[in-house]
Design an enzyme around this catalytic site. Structure first.
Site, PDB file in Angstrom:
ATOM      1  N   GLN A 122      -9.524  10.535   7.871  1.00 57.75           N
ATOM      2  CA  GLN A 122      -9.297   9.358   8.395  1.00 57.75           C
ATOM      3  C   GLN A 122      -8.275   8.616   7.467  1.00 57.75           C
ATOM      4  O   GLN A 122      -7.821   7.640   7.622  1.00 57.75           O
ATOM      5  CB  GLN A 122     -10.563   8.481   8.245  1.00 57.75           C
ATOM      6  CG  GLN A 122     -11.790   8.934   9.009  1.00 57.75           C
ATOM      7  CD  GLN A 122     -13.120   8.239   8.488  1.00 57.75           C
ATOM      8  OE1 GLN A 122     -13.315   7.126   8.970  1.00 57.75           O
ATOM      9  NE2 GLN A 122     -13.702   9.062   7.625  1.00 57.75           N
ATOM     10  N   HIS A 154      -6.228   8.625  11.925  1.00 55.46           N
ATOM     11  CA  HIS A 154      -6.008   7.267  11.986  1.00 55.46           C
ATOM     12  C   HIS A 154      -4.579   7.192  11.627  1.00 55.46           C
ATOM     13  O   HIS A 154      -4.019   6.010  11.078  1.00 55.46           O
ATOM     14  CB  HIS A 154      -6.867   6.573  11.228  1.00 55.46           C
ATOM     15  CG  HIS A 154      -8.168   6.387  11.160  1.00 55.46           C
ATOM     16  ND1 HIS A 154      -9.092   6.255  10.543  1.00 55.46           N
ATOM     17  CD2 HIS A 154      -8.786   6.384  12.389  1.00 55.46           C
ATOM     18  CE1 HIS A 154     -10.291   6.012  11.100  1.00 55.46           C
ATOM     19  NE2 HIS A 154      -9.994   6.353  12.232  1.00 55.46           N
ATOM     20  N   CYS A 168       7.733   1.884  16.499  1.00 60.35           N
ATOM     21  CA  CYS A 168       8.030   0.715  17.296  1.00 60.35           C
ATOM     22  C   CYS A 168       7.157   0.298  17.882  1.00 60.35           C
ATOM     23  O   CYS A 168       6.159   1.002  18.550  1.00 60.35           O
ATOM     24  CB  CYS A 168       9.193   0.911  18.278  1.00 60.35           C
ATOM     25  SG  CYS A 168       9.708  -0.259  19.212  1.00 60.35           S
ATOM     26  N   CYS A 210      13.315  -2.225  15.550  1.00 62.16           N
ATOM     27  CA  CYS A 210      13.679  -1.013  16.239  1.00 62.16           C
ATOM     28  C   CYS A 210      15.239  -0.996  16.487  1.00 62.16           C
ATOM     29  O   CYS A 210      15.722  -1.589  17.215  1.00 62.16           O
ATOM     30  CB  CYS A 210      12.871  -0.883  17.545  1.00 62.16           C
ATOM     31  SG  CYS A 210      13.074   0.438  18.452  1.00 62.16           S
ATOM     32  N   THR A 242     -16.373   8.771   2.687  1.00 62.11           N
ATOM     33  CA  THR A 242     -16.215   7.965   3.646  1.00 62.11           C
ATOM     34  C   THR A 242     -17.584   7.038   3.757  1.00 62.11           C
ATOM     35  O   THR A 242     -18.715   7.738   3.482  1.00 62.11           O
ATOM     36  CB  THR A 242     -15.856   8.778   4.986  1.00 62.11           C
ATOM     37  OG1 THR A 242     -16.071   7.518   6.176  1.00 62.11           O
ATOM     38  CG2 THR A 242     -16.689   9.687   5.487  1.00 62.11           C
ATOM     39  N   ARG A 294       0.937  -1.143  -0.015  1.00 63.98           N
ATOM     40  CA  ARG A 294       0.073  -0.039  -0.014  1.00 63.98           C
ATOM     41  C   ARG A 294       0.771   1.288   0.056  1.00 63.98           C
ATOM     42  O   ARG A 294       0.405   2.368  -0.643  1.00 63.98           O
ATOM     43  CB  ARG A 294      -1.016   0.002   1.149  1.00 63.98           C
ATOM     44  CG  ARG A 294      -2.003  -1.066   1.068  1.00 63.98           C
ATOM     45  CD  ARG A 294      -2.913  -1.013   1.955  1.00 63.98           C
ATOM     46  NE  ARG A 294      -3.503  -0.105   2.627  1.00 63.98           N
ATOM     47  CZ  ARG A 294      -4.229   0.172   3.653  1.00 63.98           C
ATOM     48  NH1 ARG A 294      -4.106  -0.499   4.724  1.00 63.98           N
ATOM     49  NH2 ARG A 294      -4.603   1.450   3.876  1.00 63.98           N
TER      50      ARG A 294
END
Ligand code: BJW
Length: 254
Positions: free
Chosen positions: A107, A125, A133, A153, A194, A76
């Protein structure tokens, strides 16, 4: 009131636009569809067709199969990096300058509003382009490559994950507080692209109505909000928003 077909701005909405001083816009993944970024519930093509996004966007999915979830987000991220803002994103940048108070709440995790030039943007979001992390919850910038496994991390060795909000997780406190405050104090609220089902974002237009604002929904399909919205304008955001922008410009400059 429902308007469909060739986008036109209802007379009553023109009146409200001419008087409005405080606008809130809530966007969802439909606004990026015309940039070639699939909507959240349609995001599954090719290799990802057999997976349910509702099941991948959870802390449980990452715990059970971090590699799978990391690969989904890598795919994505690549789609998003190839996309460019469309006329809907650009119309919102222009609209911001027409009103004394304008709050853009999204969002979306694709960063396309920012790339179009909107500033500030309230991200409910998170953002797919940031990584954090999973143990310390701190943003990590210096991770290497888009490998098949989540990187570790550099500080604590925990798995890195996208800085997005999964189902069952809390939204960023400051962003949510800003969204609620602006919603409760606006004259006009737009809900754009949405499906209006994911909470708490879905309750914002309902709050706006309760606090006396008019609500305009722009979508290619009906949603649970449609029957409550003051105006429902059916059509692609990239066609409808430029028409609203030019109407607003005329009313503000006449
Ligand atoms: C066009 C178009 C064009 C296409 N032009 N339009 C109260 C009741 C019931 C459940 C809950 C509740 N409160 C909380 C929950 C649980 C849950 C929830 O809401 N579940 C629902 C499924 C019911 N919410 C949460 O867990 C939230 N956390 C929370 O509330 O914490 C406290 C708490 C936890 C647990 C219990 C109680 C309290 C967190 C929600 C996080 C959502 N995260 C995601 C993933 C982000 C990362 C990622 O992208 O991978 O955010 S899920 C996904 O949905 C993503 C989106 O931002 C979000 C909204 O989706 P969106 O944008 O609407 O996309 P679509 O695909 O659904 O719709 C696209 C629309 O565009 C369609 O309508 C098309 O028609 C339209 N369209 N082309 C205009 N050209």
């Amino acid at each position: 009131m429902t308007v469909s077909g060739e986008p036109g701005v209802p007379r009553e909405l023109i009146k409200i636009l001419s008087k409005a001083s405080s606008i809130v816009v809530l966007t969802g993944s439909g606004i990026s569809a015309e940039s070639g970024v699939p909507t959240f519930r349609e995001a599954q093509t090719g290799l990802w067709e057999k997976y349910d996004p509702m099941e991948l966007a959870t802390p449980q999915a990452f715990q059970n199969n971090p590699k799978l979830v990391w690969q989904w987000y890598s795919w994505r991220r690549q789609l998003v990096s190839q996309a460019t803002p469309n006329p809907a994103h650009l119309a919102l940048v222009e609209m911001q300058s027409l009103f004394p108070k304008f709050t853009l709440i999204t969002q979306n995790v694709d960063g396309l509003h920012q790339r179009a030039g909107s500033d500030p943007v309230v991200e409910l979001h998170g953002n797919i382009l940031r990584t954090k992390c999973s143990i310390e919850n701190t943003i990590v910038d210096n991770w290497l490559g888009e490998g098949h496994e989540p990187p570790l991390c550099p500080k604590c060795g925990g798995l890195l994950r996208p800085d997005v909000v999964w189902f069952g997780e809390s939204l960023p406190e400051a962003a949510l507080a800003e969204a609620i405050h602006s919603t409760q104090n606006c004259d006009l609220f737009f809900s754009i692209g949405t499906s209006a089902i994911v909470q708490p974002a879905a309750s914002l237009p309902i709050q706006a109505l309760k606090f006396g604002a008019a609500v305009v929904e722009i979508n290619i399909d009906q949603t649970p909000l449609t029957t409550q919205a003051t105006f429902f304008i059916r059509g692609p955001a990239g066609m409808v928003l430029p028409v609203i922008l030019s109407t607003a410009s005329i009313t503000k400059h006449s």
